[in-house]
Design an enzyme around this catalytic site. Sequence first.
Site, short mmCIF file in Angstrom:
data_model
loop_
_atom_site.label_atom_id
_atom_site.label_comp_id
_atom_site.label_asym_id
_atom_site.label_seq_id
_atom_site.Cartn_x
_atom_site.Cartn_y
_atom_site.Cartn_z
N LYS A 48 73.94 48.37 13.99
CA LYS A 48 73.35 47.43 14.92
C LYS A 48 73.64 47.85 16.37
O LYS A 48 73.01 47.39 17.29
CB LYS A 48 73.98 46.02 14.73
CG LYS A 48 73.85 45.46 13.34
CD LYS A 48 74.61 44.12 13.29
CE LYS A 48 74.79 43.68 11.86
NZ LYS A 48 75.76 42.57 11.74
N ASP A 105 74.34 54.45 19.67
CA ASP A 105 75.06 53.82 20.80
C ASP A 105 76.13 54.75 21.37
O ASP A 105 76.23 54.93 22.58
CB ASP A 105 75.68 52.48 20.39
CG ASP A 105 76.52 52.55 19.10
OD1 ASP A 105 76.59 53.64 18.49
OD2 ASP A 105 77.08 51.52 18.71
N ASP A 108 81.38 59.45 18.59
CA ASP A 108 82.84 59.47 18.67
C ASP A 108 83.31 60.71 17.89
O ASP A 108 83.28 61.82 18.42
CB ASP A 108 83.34 58.15 18.08
CG ASP A 108 84.81 57.91 18.27
OD1 ASP A 108 85.39 58.39 19.24
OD2 ASP A 108 85.40 57.22 17.42
N LYS A 136 81.83 60.43 23.51
CA LYS A 136 83.30 60.58 23.68
C LYS A 136 83.68 61.95 23.14
O LYS A 136 84.20 62.06 22.03
CB LYS A 136 84.01 59.54 22.79
CG LYS A 136 84.35 58.24 23.39
CD LYS A 136 85.29 57.51 22.40
CE LYS A 136 85.11 56.03 22.48
NZ LYS A 136 85.86 55.31 21.42
N PHE A 157 88.28 52.21 23.71
CA PHE A 157 87.37 51.44 22.86
C PHE A 157 86.53 50.51 23.73
O PHE A 157 87.06 49.64 24.44
CB PHE A 157 88.15 50.64 21.80
CG PHE A 157 87.24 50.09 20.75
CD1 PHE A 157 86.77 50.90 19.71
CD2 PHE A 157 86.80 48.77 20.81
CE1 PHE A 157 85.90 50.40 18.76
CE2 PHE A 157 85.92 48.27 19.85
CZ PHE A 157 85.47 49.09 18.83
N ASP A 164 80.06 46.41 19.57
CA ASP A 164 80.86 45.25 19.17
C ASP A 164 82.32 45.57 18.94
O ASP A 164 82.71 46.73 18.81
CB ASP A 164 80.31 44.67 17.86
CG ASP A 164 80.70 45.54 16.65
OD1 ASP A 164 80.54 46.78 16.72
OD2 ASP A 164 81.21 45.00 15.66
P1 5GP Z 1 81.53 58.49 14.79
O1 5GP Z 1 80.98 58.65 13.41
O2 5GP Z 1 80.89 59.37 15.81
O3 5GP Z 1 83.03 58.57 14.80
O4 5GP Z 1 81.31 56.99 15.17
C1 5GP Z 1 80.14 56.47 15.62
C2 5GP Z 1 80.17 54.95 15.51
O5 5GP Z 1 81.47 54.43 15.71
C3 5GP Z 1 79.33 54.34 16.57
O6 5GP Z 1 78.01 54.19 16.16
C4 5GP Z 1 80.02 53.00 16.80
O7 5GP Z 1 79.50 52.05 15.91
C5 5GP Z 1 81.46 53.25 16.46
N1 5GP Z 1 82.28 53.47 17.67
C6 5GP Z 1 82.87 54.61 18.08
N2 5GP Z 1 83.54 54.45 19.24
C7 5GP Z 1 83.35 53.14 19.57
C8 5GP Z 1 83.78 52.34 20.69
O8 5GP Z 1 84.47 52.75 21.65
N3 5GP Z 1 83.37 51.04 20.68
C9 5GP Z 1 82.62 50.50 19.67
N4 5GP Z 1 82.29 49.22 19.78
N5 5GP Z 1 82.20 51.22 18.62
C10 5GP Z 1 82.56 52.53 18.57
#
Ligand code: 5GP
Length: 185
Positions: A48, A105, A108, A136, A157, A164
């Site tokens: 979302k 969004d 990470d 990031k 974060f 969210d």
């Molecule tokens: P990844 O698979 O790249 O580690 O994570 C991606 C997902 O992790 C994003 O779509 C998001 O939902 C969540 N995420 C990663 N960092 C953050 C953050 O700083 N804040 C929030 N709210 N969600 C994050």
Amino acid sequence: MKEKRDLYQDLESILYSKEQLSEAVSELGARITNDFQGKTPVMICILKGATVFFCDLIRQINLPLEIEFMAVSSYGASTKSSGEVRLVKDLDRSIHGRDVIIVEDIVDSGMTLNFLKKSLISRGAVSLRIATLLDKPARRVAPLTVDYSCFEIPDAFVVGYGLDYNEVYRNLPDIGILSPRIYAE
Ligand code: 5GP
């Protein structure tokens, strides 16, 4: 009497104001409009978290385009990824032979997009690009090329503008760093 709740009190600081977000999203829309001339891309919103960014971005693109939605498992009530990616909602239509732009969004670890990229390429997309609002890079685990990113952020974060914590804060118009006291509770 009920206690008045101000979401901004849960933020350590505001990272990007709604004006800064709006300007960055318009610039990205203009870039995509330019890069996809003569094409009709399929833009995929990752639910979302990307919804607010997605709705603003598509309205800044002056091209014929189609929209689709996908959902993958998220962090739940944690601020750290489980490292496991699970498809929760799939596309409604085939993307075979199509130019695809995944709209996310935040990138990470890169695990989510790595998983989605492989899945979409195996379905016959002719081209696949990744557009993210936030990146990031310090936390990247999976190798990933991000084609379009509005802002590179430090390892904190963040919430707001669709992002969210425990399903709350998505409606904040700005992006802020969540106060660690919230997730320590
Ligand atoms: P990844 O698979 O790249 O580690 O994570 C991606 C997902 O992790 C994003 O779509 C998001 O939902 C969540 N995420 C990663 N960092 C953050 C953050 O700083 N804040 C929030 N709210 N969600 C994050």
